[in-house]
Scaffold this motif. Structure first.
Motif, PDB file in Angstrom:
ATOM      1  N   GLU A  66       0.825  -1.211   0.000  1.00  0.00           N
ATOM      2  CA  GLU A  66       0.000   0.000   0.000  1.00  0.00           C
ATOM      3  C   GLU A  66       0.862   1.264   0.000  1.00  0.00           C
ATOM      4  OE1 GLU A  66      -4.110   1.490   2.112  1.00  0.00           O
ATOM      5  OE2 GLU A  66      -3.013  -0.200   2.960  1.00  0.00           O
ATOM      6  N   LYS A  67       1.913   1.278   0.781  1.00  0.00           N
ATOM      7  CA  LYS A  67       2.799   2.441   0.814  1.00  0.00           C
ATOM      8  C   LYS A  67       3.540   2.601  -0.508  1.00  0.00           C
ATOM      9  CE  LYS A  67       3.597   3.098   5.706  1.00  0.00           C
ATOM     10  NZ  LYS A  67       4.598   3.244   6.758  1.00  0.00           N
ATOM     11  N   LEU A  68       3.944   1.495  -1.111  1.00  0.00           N
ATOM     12  CA  LEU A  68       4.598   1.569  -2.415  1.00  0.00           C
ATOM     13  C   LEU A  68       3.632   2.114  -3.466  1.00  0.00           C
ATOM     14  CD1 LEU A  68       6.656  -1.740  -2.343  1.00  0.00           C
ATOM     15  CD2 LEU A  68       7.485   0.589  -1.981  1.00  0.00           C
ATOM     16  N   GLU A  69       2.365   1.749  -3.347  1.00  0.00           N
ATOM     17  CA  GLU A  69       1.351   2.277  -4.263  1.00  0.00           C
ATOM     18  C   GLU A  69       1.171   3.778  -4.053  1.00  0.00           C
ATOM     19  OE1 GLU A  69      -1.140   2.347  -7.363  1.00  0.00           O
ATOM     20  OE2 GLU A  69       0.013   0.603  -6.707  1.00  0.00           O
ATOM     21  N   TYR A  70       1.203   4.222  -2.806  1.00  0.00           N
ATOM     22  CA  TYR A  70       1.110   5.656  -2.501  1.00  0.00           C
ATOM     23  C   TYR A  70       2.266   6.421  -3.140  1.00  0.00           C
ATOM     24  CZ  TYR A  70      -2.442   4.822   1.138  1.00  0.00           C
ATOM     25  OH  TYR A  70      -3.574   4.492   1.819  1.00  0.00           O
ATOM     26  N   ILE A  71       3.468   5.855  -3.069  1.00  0.00           N
ATOM     27  CA  ILE A  71       4.631   6.501  -3.676  1.00  0.00           C
ATOM     28  C   ILE A  71       4.440   6.617  -5.181  1.00  0.00           C
ATOM     29  CG2 ILE A  71       7.107   6.247  -4.137  1.00  0.00           C
ATOM     30  CD1 ILE A  71       7.274   4.920  -1.320  1.00  0.00           C
ATOM     31  N   LYS A  72       3.917   5.575  -5.808  1.00  0.00           N
ATOM     32  CA  LYS A  72       3.659   5.614  -7.249  1.00  0.00           C
ATOM     33  C   LYS A  72       2.610   6.654  -7.598  1.00  0.00           C
ATOM     34  CE  LYS A  72       4.826   0.807  -8.056  1.00  0.00           C
ATOM     35  NZ  LYS A  72       4.297  -0.529  -8.330  1.00  0.00           N
ATOM     36  N   LYS A  73       1.596   6.808  -6.745  1.00  0.00           N
ATOM     37  CA  LYS A  73       0.522   7.768  -7.005  1.00  0.00           C
ATOM     38  C   LYS A  73       1.013   9.209  -7.019  1.00  0.00           C
ATOM     39  CE  LYS A  73      -3.489   5.289  -5.181  1.00  0.00           C
ATOM     40  NZ  LYS A  73      -4.563   5.346  -4.177  1.00  0.00           N
ATOM     41  N   THR A  74       2.117   9.494  -6.329  1.00  0.00           N
ATOM     42  CA  THR A  74       2.637  10.866  -6.320  1.00  0.00           C
ATOM     43  C   THR A  74       3.167  11.266  -7.684  1.00  0.00           C
ATOM     44  OG1 THR A  74       4.855  10.225  -5.617  1.00  0.00           O
ATOM     45  CG2 THR A  74       3.255  10.751  -3.882  1.00  0.00           C
ATOM     46  N   GLY A  75       3.536  10.289  -8.492  1.00  0.00           N
ATOM     47  CA  GLY A  75       4.040  10.585  -9.831  1.00  0.00           C
ATOM     48  C   GLY A  75       5.484  11.048  -9.856  1.00  0.00           C
ATOM     49  N   VAL A  76       6.179  10.922  -8.746  1.00  0.00           N
ATOM     50  CA  VAL A  76       7.579  11.349  -8.672  1.00  0.00           C
ATOM     51  C   VAL A  76       8.457  10.218  -9.193  1.00  0.00           C
ATOM     52  CG1 VAL A  76       9.418  12.105  -7.129  1.00  0.00           C
ATOM     53  CG2 VAL A  76       7.082  12.822  -6.698  1.00  0.00           C
ATOM     54  N   SER A  77       9.329  10.539 -10.141  1.00  0.00           N
ATOM     55  CA  SER A  77      10.206   9.510 -10.697  1.00  0.00           C
ATOM     56  C   SER A  77      11.378   9.250  -9.751  1.00  0.00           C
ATOM     57  CB  SER A  77      10.737   9.951 -12.062  1.00  0.00           C
ATOM     58  OG  SER A  77      11.593  11.067 -11.908  1.00  0.00           O
ATOM     59  N   LYS A  78      11.951   8.085  -9.872  1.00  0.00           N
ATOM     60  CA  LYS A  78      13.060   7.702  -8.992  1.00  0.00           C
ATOM     61  C   LYS A  78      14.280   8.593  -9.187  1.00  0.00           C
ATOM     62  CE  LYS A  78      11.810   2.943  -8.229  1.00  0.00           C
ATOM     63  NZ  LYS A  78      12.214   1.545  -8.279  1.00  0.00           N
ATOM     64  N   VAL A 104       9.596   9.331  -0.353  1.00  0.00           N
ATOM     65  CA  VAL A 104       9.769   7.978   0.189  1.00  0.00           C
ATOM     66  C   VAL A 104       9.951   8.029   1.705  1.00  0.00           C
ATOM     67  CG1 VAL A 104      11.325   5.982   0.229  1.00  0.00           C
ATOM     68  CG2 VAL A 104      10.655   7.001  -1.943  1.00  0.00           C
ATOM     69  N   THR A 105      10.738   8.970   2.177  1.00  0.00           N
ATOM     70  CA  THR A 105      10.988   9.081   3.620  1.00  0.00           C
ATOM     71  C   THR A 105       9.705   9.398   4.377  1.00  0.00           C
ATOM     72  OG1 THR A 105      13.241   9.830   3.227  1.00  0.00           O
ATOM     73  CG2 THR A 105      12.303  10.292   5.389  1.00  0.00           C
ATOM     74  N   LEU A 106       8.966  10.393   3.911  1.00  0.00           N
ATOM     75  CA  LEU A 106       7.757  10.803   4.634  1.00  0.00           C
ATOM     76  C   LEU A 106       6.664   9.741   4.592  1.00  0.00           C
ATOM     77  CD1 LEU A 106       7.713  14.563   3.706  1.00  0.00           C
ATOM     78  CD2 LEU A 106       8.162  13.559   5.940  1.00  0.00           C
ATOM     79  N   ILE A 107       6.521   9.065   3.470  1.00  0.00           N
ATOM     80  CA  ILE A 107       5.533   7.992   3.403  1.00  0.00           C
ATOM     81  C   ILE A 107       6.010   6.797   4.220  1.00  0.00           C
ATOM     82  CG2 ILE A 107       4.456   6.297   1.855  1.00  0.00           C
ATOM     83  CD1 ILE A 107       4.148   8.541  -0.186  1.00  0.00           C
TER      84      ILE A 107
END
Length: 84
Positions: A17-29, A38-41
């Protein structure tokens, strides 16, 4: 990030779920903001993240806009529900 803040290691947990949240932000690696997102989530509880997203949706933001905002300004997620 872990070199500058080693105390994050015991407080950080990632699940699907947290990895999905990171993807939803649309921020590239490769983005400079990625490590902050990544840190805040990672240190936040899923319930807290959901509560903050729901709170921002009350102000007229769509879910996509909320995640985009968190990707551009991750420090918004540090504000309490009462302060928003």
């Amino acid at each position: 990030m872990l070199m500058s803040r080693p105390t994050l290691i015991p407080r950080t947990s990632f699940n699907e779920e947290k990895l999905e949240y990171i993807k939803k932000t649309g921020v590239s690696k490769g983005s400079k903001m990625y490590k902050y997102v990544v840190t805040l989530i990672g240190i936040s509880r899923i319930e807290t993240i959901s509560e903050k997203v729901t709170n921002l949706e009350k102000f007229g933001f769509s879910e996509e806009k909320v995640w985009s905002l968190l990707g551009r300004s991750p420090l918004v997620s540090t504000l309490s529900v009462d302060k928003v």
